[in-house]
Enzyme design. Structure first.
Site, PDB file in Angstrom:
ATOM      1  N   ASP A 135      -6.840  -7.341   4.964  1.00 43.33           N
ATOM      2  CA  ASP A 135      -5.792  -8.658   4.152  1.00 43.33           C
ATOM      3  C   ASP A 135      -5.409 -10.161   4.758  1.00 43.33           C
ATOM      4  O   ASP A 135      -5.260 -10.439   4.062  1.00 43.33           O
ATOM      5  CB  ASP A 135      -5.278  -8.430   3.724  1.00 43.33           C
ATOM      6  CG  ASP A 135      -5.194  -6.678   2.647  1.00 43.33           C
ATOM      7  OD1 ASP A 135      -7.162  -7.099   2.033  1.00 43.33           O
ATOM      8  OD2 ASP A 135      -5.170  -5.678   2.298  1.00 43.33           O
ATOM      9  N   ARG A 144     -13.151 -14.017  -1.279  1.00 37.25           N
ATOM     10  CA  ARG A 144     -12.410 -15.179  -0.241  1.00 37.25           C
ATOM     11  C   ARG A 144     -13.468 -15.728   0.355  1.00 37.25           C
ATOM     12  O   ARG A 144     -12.513 -16.703   1.288  1.00 37.25           O
ATOM     13  CB  ARG A 144     -12.166 -13.570   0.625  1.00 37.25           C
ATOM     14  CG  ARG A 144     -10.200 -13.429  -0.785  1.00 37.25           C
ATOM     15  CD  ARG A 144      -9.793 -12.389   0.393  1.00 37.25           C
ATOM     16  NE  ARG A 144      -8.035 -11.778  -0.758  1.00 37.25           N
ATOM     17  CZ  ARG A 144      -7.699 -11.258  -0.670  1.00 37.25           C
ATOM     18  NH1 ARG A 144      -7.635 -10.247   0.203  1.00 37.25           N
ATOM     19  NH2 ARG A 144      -6.234 -10.778  -1.757  1.00 37.25           N
ATOM     20  N   ARG A 183     -14.101  -6.563 -10.893  1.00 41.52           N
ATOM     21  CA  ARG A 183     -14.901  -5.922  -9.376  1.00 41.52           C
ATOM     22  C   ARG A 183     -14.759  -4.570  -9.117  1.00 41.52           C
ATOM     23  O   ARG A 183     -14.830  -3.784 -10.472  1.00 41.52           O
ATOM     24  CB  ARG A 183     -12.398  -5.877  -8.740  1.00 41.52           C
ATOM     25  CG  ARG A 183     -12.510  -7.159  -8.962  1.00 41.52           C
ATOM     26  CD  ARG A 183     -10.699  -7.642  -7.994  1.00 41.52           C
ATOM     27  NE  ARG A 183     -10.838  -6.920  -6.738  1.00 41.52           N
ATOM     28  CZ  ARG A 183      -9.696  -5.855  -6.194  1.00 41.52           C
ATOM     29  NH1 ARG A 183      -8.864  -6.495  -6.007  1.00 41.52           N
ATOM     30  NH2 ARG A 183      -9.999  -5.565  -4.302  1.00 41.52           N
ATOM     31  N   LYS A 239     -12.944  -9.313  -3.430  1.00 45.97           N
ATOM     32  CA  LYS A 239     -11.047  -9.035  -3.424  1.00 45.97           C
ATOM     33  C   LYS A 239     -10.837  -9.768  -4.690  1.00 45.97           C
ATOM     34  O   LYS A 239     -11.371 -10.285  -5.276  1.00 45.97           O
ATOM     35  CB  LYS A 239     -10.913  -9.531  -2.276  1.00 45.97           C
ATOM     36  CG  LYS A 239     -10.792  -8.774  -0.660  1.00 45.97           C
ATOM     37  CD  LYS A 239     -10.712  -7.394  -1.020  1.00 45.97           C
ATOM     38  CE  LYS A 239     -10.735  -6.891   0.578  1.00 45.97           C
ATOM     39  NZ  LYS A 239     -10.100  -5.167   0.138  1.00 45.97           N
ATOM     40  N   SER A 298     -13.173   1.777   2.844  1.00 47.39           N
ATOM     41  CA  SER A 298     -12.348   1.293   1.951  1.00 47.39           C
ATOM     42  C   SER A 298     -11.258   2.791   1.629  1.00 47.39           C
ATOM     43  O   SER A 298     -11.683   3.370   1.430  1.00 47.39           O
ATOM     44  CB  SER A 298     -13.012   1.035   0.802  1.00 47.39           C
ATOM     45  OG  SER A 298     -12.204   1.226  -0.513  1.00 47.39           O
ATOM     46  N   SER A 358       0.734  -1.174  -0.175  1.00 45.44           N
ATOM     47  CA  SER A 358       0.232   0.125   0.285  1.00 45.44           C
ATOM     48  C   SER A 358       0.835   1.599  -0.004  1.00 45.44           C
ATOM     49  O   SER A 358       0.404   2.353  -0.679  1.00 45.44           O
ATOM     50  CB  SER A 358      -1.098   0.243   1.210  1.00 45.44           C
ATOM     51  OG  SER A 358      -1.753  -1.016   1.225  1.00 45.44           O
ATOM     52  N   ARG A 413       1.450   4.420  -3.399  1.00 44.49           N
ATOM     53  CA  ARG A 413       1.365   5.674  -2.377  1.00 44.49           C
ATOM     54  C   ARG A 413       2.739   6.621  -2.734  1.00 44.49           C
ATOM     55  O   ARG A 413       2.518   7.499  -3.365  1.00 44.49           O
ATOM     56  CB  ARG A 413       0.707   5.675  -1.695  1.00 44.49           C
ATOM     57  CG  ARG A 413      -0.495   5.303  -1.359  1.00 44.49           C
ATOM     58  CD  ARG A 413      -1.313   4.921   0.149  1.00 44.49           C
ATOM     59  NE  ARG A 413      -2.351   4.636   0.488  1.00 44.49           N
ATOM     60  CZ  ARG A 413      -3.440   3.603   0.169  1.00 44.49           C
ATOM     61  NH1 ARG A 413      -2.231   2.645  -0.403  1.00 44.49           N
ATOM     62  NH2 ARG A 413      -4.528   3.574   0.225  1.00 44.49           N
ATOM     63  N   GLY A 447      -6.401  -3.752  -7.853  1.00 45.74           N
ATOM     64  CA  GLY A 447      -7.162  -3.409  -7.471  1.00 45.74           C
ATOM     65  C   GLY A 447      -6.948  -1.704  -7.061  1.00 45.74           C
ATOM     66  O   GLY A 447      -7.380  -0.756  -7.307  1.00 45.74           O
TER      67      GLY A 447
HETATM   68  C1  S3P Z   1      -5.789  -1.378   0.090  1.00 43.74           C
HETATM   69  C2  S3P Z   1      -6.652  -1.277   0.490  1.00 43.74           C
HETATM   70  C3  S3P Z   1      -7.648  -2.236   0.900  1.00 43.74           C
HETATM   71  C4  S3P Z   1      -6.926  -3.575   0.961  1.00 43.74           C
HETATM   72  C5  S3P Z   1      -6.156  -3.707  -0.236  1.00 43.74           C
HETATM   73  C6  S3P Z   1      -4.936  -1.873  -0.380  1.00 43.74           C
HETATM   74  C7  S3P Z   1      -4.936  -0.149   0.112  1.00 43.74           C
HETATM   75  O1  S3P Z   1      -8.847  -2.971   0.126  1.00 43.74           O
HETATM   76  O2  S3P Z   1      -7.551  -4.927   0.614  1.00 43.74           O
HETATM   77  O3  S3P Z   1      -5.137  -4.371  -0.985  1.00 43.74           O
HETATM   78  O4  S3P Z   1      -3.527   0.168  -0.326  1.00 43.74           O
HETATM   79  O5  S3P Z   1      -5.635   1.244   0.111  1.00 43.74           O
HETATM   80  P1  S3P Z   1      -9.839  -1.491   0.132  1.00 43.74           P
HETATM   81  O6  S3P Z   1     -10.250  -0.037   0.497  1.00 43.74           O
HETATM   82  O7  S3P Z   1     -10.847  -2.205  -0.931  1.00 43.74           O
HETATM   83  O8  S3P Z   1     -11.168  -1.963   2.061  1.00 43.74           O
END
Ligand code: S3P
Length: 430
Positions: free
Chosen positions: A318, A349, A126, A345, A170, A25, A29, A98
């Site tokens: 996760d 899952r 998705r 996801k 989210s 993550s 970013r 995603g």
């Molecule tokens: C993430 C947020 C989560 C997580 C994904 C990474 C992110 O998803 O499941 O693996 O980097 O912002 P959601 O925001 O859809 O819950």
């Protein structure tokens, strides 16, 4: 992509130290923000999975200058600046990610370009309406198949701020809206009833963006204002707790094991799995390096079932597949509630964890928004499938390590998205 199988011999104790890939993550970013920032950012230890490689490729396609490598011990120099960026000539392909698709949609919405975002078969299933809707209200034109599925076409441009409460917890949706808000006229406000991972707001603040966060009980309100100029930064990406969780649980459930997972990010919204394992009676030591990074020592011991409530889910979303493995090997029942997001996801899952754990002899039932697991204390080797989902493949590899006999994990190539070196590291630990 050719299909691969991992074969795991169960019951072999894991002993030693392991350093997992940089947090996925944070890596996405870092690339998105450094590409817009003025000057050169230095980012060390970016995730070397395919997901982050896709974001790096997308940033090159819009004109950012990236020099260096992804991976632990590697450095990437990102020469950014909003005014050197340009409309990409090609379709941006996010592969299986995603996160990349949703964050990029928000990031691109601020520029007056026409962009197309596509992904693999899993991403194509998705839901993207969760970003299409707020970005459209902000003034971007975002179209998807049937109004909600990839590929996405983003025509960005003159945006205005909105006051938005996402309908689901989210971090991806929050981040997409905040990234668009950097280019919007007026304030953009995101209200989260439950706080999700806080990387975007923290990293934006570190880049000098006009951002403010006000905590409100279990939630928060984040306000960002137009910030055309971001400052470059230096960053050591900490270890990914979602990757570290596999080794932590493996240390807990494989008899005779003691595993040290080095340098994991344990900041807000990411370390909930450690609280759950502690409640289950796991033998864990958490040795902090600083406020948000720690070495975790996990030793084998008996676990007991626990209840994971909806308010906890954003902080371990996760990690639920691998926590389900711990629960299957525990004494007593574990319930997970309020985790309906797991249905959308990389795979469904709740369904895939249930079917694959059952293949190894676990007693698991999927509910509409969660799991009910009756601990059986021991599993037997068998054949499991990834369903194209890295987290299912990795969690089932941990189950296989604890099971009697041999486990074959089919569709193992799915792990390349987040953890290409897992198998090598496993060989070093057994
Ligand atoms: C993430 C947020 C989560 C997580 C994904 C990474 C992110 O998803 O499941 O693996 O980097 O912002 P959601 O925001 O859809 O819950």
């Amino acid at each position: 992509m050719t299909s691969r199988t991992l074969t795991v011999g169960g019951g072999r104790p894991l002993r030693g130290q392991v350093r997992v890939p940089g947090d996925k993550s944070i890596s996405h970013r870092a690339l998105l923000l450094a590409s817009r920032a003025e000057g050169t950012s230095v980012v060390r230890g970016l995730s070397d999975g395919d997901d982050v490689a896709r974001t790096a490729t997308a940033m090159k396609a819009v004109g950012a200058d990236l020099a260096g490598q992804l991976g632990s011990g590697e450095t990437m120099l990102v020469h950014g600046a909003a005014d050197r960026l340009r409309e990409p000539e090609q379709v941006l392909d996010v592969g299986n990610s995603g996160t990349a698709m949703r964050l990029l949609a928000g990031w691109l919405a601020g520029f007056p370009w026409l962009c197309v975002l596509e992904g693999d078969a899993s991403v194509n299933r998705r839901p993207m309406d969760r970003v299409i809707e707020p970005l459209s209200v902000m003034g971007a034109r975002v179209e998807g198949r049937g109004g909600r599925l990839p590929p996405l076409v983003v025509q960005g441009g003159a945006l205005h701020g909105i006051d938005y409460t996402p309908p689901m917890a989210s971090a991806q949706v929050k981040s997409a809206v905040l990234l668009a808000g950097l280019c919007a006229e007026g304030a953009t406000v995101v209200r989260e009833p439950l706080v999700t991972r806080t990387h975007t707001e923290e990293m934006l603040a570190a880049c000098g963006a006009a951002i403010e966060v006000v905590r409100q009980g279990p939630g928060q309100v984040v306000t960002v204002r137009s910030s055309q100029r971001l400052e470059s930064f230096q960053l050591d990406v900490p270890g990914d707790p979602s990757a570290g969780a596999y080794w932590v649980v493996a240390g807990c459930v494989v008899p005779g094991s003691e595993v040290v997972v080095e340098g994991l990010y344990v900041g807000p919204g990411r370390a909930g799995f450690l609280d759950v394992l502690a409640r289950m009676g796991a033998d864990l030591s958490v040795e902090h390096r600083d406020a948000t990074t720690a070495d975790i020592v996990a030793r084998h011991g008996c676990l007991r079932g626990t209840d994971i409530g909806a308010d906890e889910v954003p902080g371990l979303v996760d990690e639920i597949p691998v926590l389900a493995v711990a629960a299957a090997l525990a004494e007593g029942t574990t319930t997970v509630r309020g985790a309906g997001e797991l249905r959308v996801k990389e795979s469904d899952r709740l369904a895939t964890v249930t079917s694959e754990l059952a293949a190894l002899g676990a007693q698991v039932e999927a509910t509409t928004d969660g799991l009910m697991i009756s601990g059986v204390r021991s599993l037997s080797g068998g054949t499991v499938r990834s369903h194209g989902d890295h987290r299912v493949a990795l969690a089932m590899a941990v189950a296989g390590m604890a099971a009697g006999g041999t486990t074959r994990s089919e569709g193992w190539e799915a792990v390349d998205t987040s953890y290409p070196n897992f198998e090598l590291q496993l060989e070093a630990l057994v």
